[in-house]
Design a protein around this motif. Structure first.
Motif, PDB file in Angstrom:
ATOM      1  N   ALA A  60       0.841  -1.198   0.000  1.00  0.00           N
ATOM      2  CA  ALA A  60       0.000   0.000   0.000  1.00  0.00           C
ATOM      3  C   ALA A  60       0.873   1.243   0.000  1.00  0.00           C
ATOM      4  CB  ALA A  60      -0.912   0.000   1.219  1.00  0.00           C
ATOM      5  N   ALA A  61       0.621   2.152  -0.948  1.00  0.00           N
ATOM      6  CA  ALA A  61       1.366   3.410  -1.054  1.00  0.00           C
ATOM      7  C   ALA A  61       0.424   4.565  -0.735  1.00  0.00           C
ATOM      8  CB  ALA A  61       1.960   3.567  -2.451  1.00  0.00           C
ATOM      9  N   THR A  62       0.809   5.391   0.239  1.00  0.00           N
ATOM     10  CA  THR A  62      -0.050   6.459   0.731  1.00  0.00           C
ATOM     11  C   THR A  62       0.821   7.569   1.298  1.00  0.00           C
ATOM     12  OG1 THR A  62      -1.778   6.957   2.373  1.00  0.00           O
ATOM     13  CG2 THR A  62      -0.188   5.249   2.961  1.00  0.00           C
ATOM     14  N   HIS A  69      -1.997 -11.930   6.393  1.00  0.00           N
ATOM     15  CA  HIS A  69      -1.443 -11.496   5.115  1.00  0.00           C
ATOM     16  C   HIS A  69      -0.153 -10.727   5.389  1.00  0.00           C
ATOM     17  CE1 HIS A  69      -5.079 -12.547   2.837  1.00  0.00           C
ATOM     18  NE2 HIS A  69      -5.721 -12.151   3.909  1.00  0.00           N
ATOM     19  N   ASP A  70       0.749 -10.738   4.410  1.00  0.00           N
ATOM     20  CA  ASP A  70       1.998  -9.978   4.517  1.00  0.00           C
ATOM     21  C   ASP A  70       1.727  -8.575   3.984  1.00  0.00           C
ATOM     22  OD1 ASP A  70       4.508  -8.890   4.422  1.00  0.00           O
ATOM     23  OD2 ASP A  70       5.471 -10.656   3.575  1.00  0.00           O
ATOM     24  N   VAL A  71       1.623  -7.608   4.880  1.00  0.00           N
ATOM     25  CA  VAL A  71       1.229  -6.244   4.519  1.00  0.00           C
ATOM     26  C   VAL A  71       2.423  -5.313   4.656  1.00  0.00           C
ATOM     27  CG1 VAL A  71      -0.329  -4.338   5.052  1.00  0.00           C
ATOM     28  CG2 VAL A  71      -1.122  -6.705   5.315  1.00  0.00           C
ATOM     29  N   ARG A  72       2.704  -4.528   3.614  1.00  0.00           N
ATOM     30  CA  ARG A  72       3.802  -3.545   3.622  1.00  0.00           C
ATOM     31  C   ARG A  72       3.232  -2.178   3.267  1.00  0.00           C
ATOM     32  NH1 ARG A  72       8.737  -6.385   2.688  1.00  0.00           N
ATOM     33  NH2 ARG A  72       8.465  -8.476   3.568  1.00  0.00           N
ATOM     34  N   ASP A 127       2.503  -5.144  13.647  1.00  0.00           N
ATOM     35  CA  ASP A 127       3.453  -5.881  12.818  1.00  0.00           C
ATOM     36  C   ASP A 127       3.246  -5.615  11.334  1.00  0.00           C
ATOM     37  OD1 ASP A 127       5.611  -7.584  12.388  1.00  0.00           O
ATOM     38  OD2 ASP A 127       4.333  -9.367  12.198  1.00  0.00           O
ATOM     39  N   VAL A 128       3.057  -4.351  10.999  1.00  0.00           N
ATOM     40  CA  VAL A 128       2.962  -3.929   9.598  1.00  0.00           C
ATOM     41  C   VAL A 128       4.245  -3.171   9.262  1.00  0.00           C
ATOM     42  CG1 VAL A 128       1.742  -2.496   7.918  1.00  0.00           C
ATOM     43  CG2 VAL A 128       0.452  -3.767   9.651  1.00  0.00           C
TER      44      VAL A 128
END
Length: 296
Positions: A183-185, A206-209, A268-269
Motif C-alpha cells: 500500500a502506497a499512501t 497477510h503480509d502487509v507492507r 506488525d505492519v
C-alpha cells in the motif's frame, strides 16, 4: 547517475520508467515469497537485470560461460495486491523537482512491484482509492494483465478523500486467500479506513507492507513564510505558513507520524517512510526487502 525522480518525473511512458528503475537496482527484489517444501526446482532461464544473485547457478556459469538462474514452482495461492491512495492530498508536488508529486512516486513504485510480480509469474491485482470510491482490478497473471494494471495506474488522478470503512471493507474479498499487500499512501489521514483495513489484513496473516510518502519540504518544514495552502480533502479557508509557526508545524507532523509508526509496529505492519525526492530504486529496495526501513 542522476536521481530517478529528477531523471524521469517528466516521462509519460510508465513502462520506460519501470525498465529504468528495475535495471538500476542491481539485484533482485521479490514481491512474492518462495515457501519451503512447496517450492521445487523447475528449470533454468537466462539471467535478466533485477534477478537475485543468489539464484544464479555458479556451476552452470563455469560450464556455459553465461549467467543462468534457477526457476522454481511457486505457491499459486499467494497473490500480490497493490493499493494506491489516490486521494487529493497525493497531488502534493515536490518544491525542488518539477513535475514530481506524491502521486507520481506512489503510482510508479506500485507499477514496479507489478512488473516484478509479472516477471516472477505471480498473480497480482490493484485497488485504486480515489474520490471516496474503490476501483478494483482482479488479480491475474501475464504480460496482458500487466498492461491492464499499468493502464489503470496511468489514468488514476488524485481526487477527493479515501473511501469510508464500509466501502473499503466490501473490496477486501480477496482476503480469503493468502496474499502480499503493498500500500502506497501519504498517511496524512490517520487513523483512517485504509489504516484499519491494512491492520485487519495483517491480523488475517497477510503480509502487509506500507509505504508512507512525504515531500522534502514537509519533512524539513521548508515552506516559505506567507505561503498559502488549502487542504484539498477538507472544507476550510486558506492557511498561511508563518515563520514563527514552523517549529510547531514540524512538531505536530512528527507527532502524527510517530503515531503512524507506533500503530504499524504494534500490529506488525512493516512501514517504509520516504521522501519523494529520494531515488526510487533505493526506496523500492527498502520497501520490498527490509521489514523496517530507515526513516527519511
Amino acid at each position: 547517475m542522476l536521481e530517478t525522480p529528477v531523471l524521469l518525473a517528466h516521462s509519460a511512458d510508465l513502462e520506460l520508467v519501470i525498465r529504468h528503475v528495475l535495471a538500476g537496482l542491481g539485484h533482485g527484489i521479490h514481491a512474492g515469497r518462495e515457501r519451503g517444501a512447496g517450492v521445487e526446482f523447475s528449470e533454468y532461464r537466462a539471467y535478466a537485470p533485477g534477478d537475485e544473485w543468489r539464484r544464479v547457478d555458479w556451476k552452470l556459469l563455469a560450464r556455459a560461460d553465461r549467467y543462468y538462474v534457477r526457476e522454481a514452482e511457486r505457491d499459486s495461492h499467494v497473490a500480490t495486491w497493490l493499493v494506491l491512495d489516490a486521494s487529493a492530498s497525493m497531488a502534493e508536488p515536490s518544491r525542488r523537482v518539477d513535475g514530481l508529486s506524491k502521486h507520481w512516486y506512489a503510482r510508479t513504485a506500485l507499477a514496479c512491484v507489478a512488473a516484478i510480480a509479472q516477471r516472477q509469474g505471480d498473480a497480482f491485482g490493484l485497488l485504486l482509492l480515489s474520490g471516496g470510491r474503490v476501483e478494483f482490478t482482479p488479480a491475474s497473471r501475464g504480460p496482458r494483465h500487466l498492461q491492464r494494471v499499468l493502464a489503470a495506474l496511468q489514468r488514476a488522478t488524485p481526487a477527493g478523500g479515501l473511501p469510508d470503512a464500509e466501502t473499503l471493507r466490501a473490496s477486501l474479498h480477496f482476503a480469503r486467500s493468502q496474499s502480499m499487500v503493498f500500500a502506497a499512501t501519504d498517511a496524512l489521514d490517520w487513523p483512517s479506513p485504509l489504516g484499519e483495513a491494512l491492520i485487519r489484513l495483517r491480523h488475517m496473516r497477510h503480509d502487509v507492507r506500507m509505504l508512507a510518502l512525504r515531500t522534502e519540504a514537509e519533512v524539513e518544514a521548508n515552506i516559505a513564510a506567507g505561503h498559502a495552502y488549502r487542504d484539498p480533502e477538507a472544507d476550510g479557508g486558506l492557511h498561511s505558513f508563518a515563520r514563527e509557526g514552523r517549529e510547531a508545524y514540524r512538531a505536530a507532523l512528527e507527532s502524527h507520524f510517530g503515531a503512524v509508526r507506533g500503530a504499524c509496529r504494534q500490529h506488525d505492519v512493516p512501514l517504509c517512510e520516504a521522501r519523494i525526492e529520494q531515488p526510487l530504486g533505493e526506496v523500492l529496495r527498502a520497501w520490498l526487502r527490509n521489514p523496517e526501513a530507515r526513516r527519511p
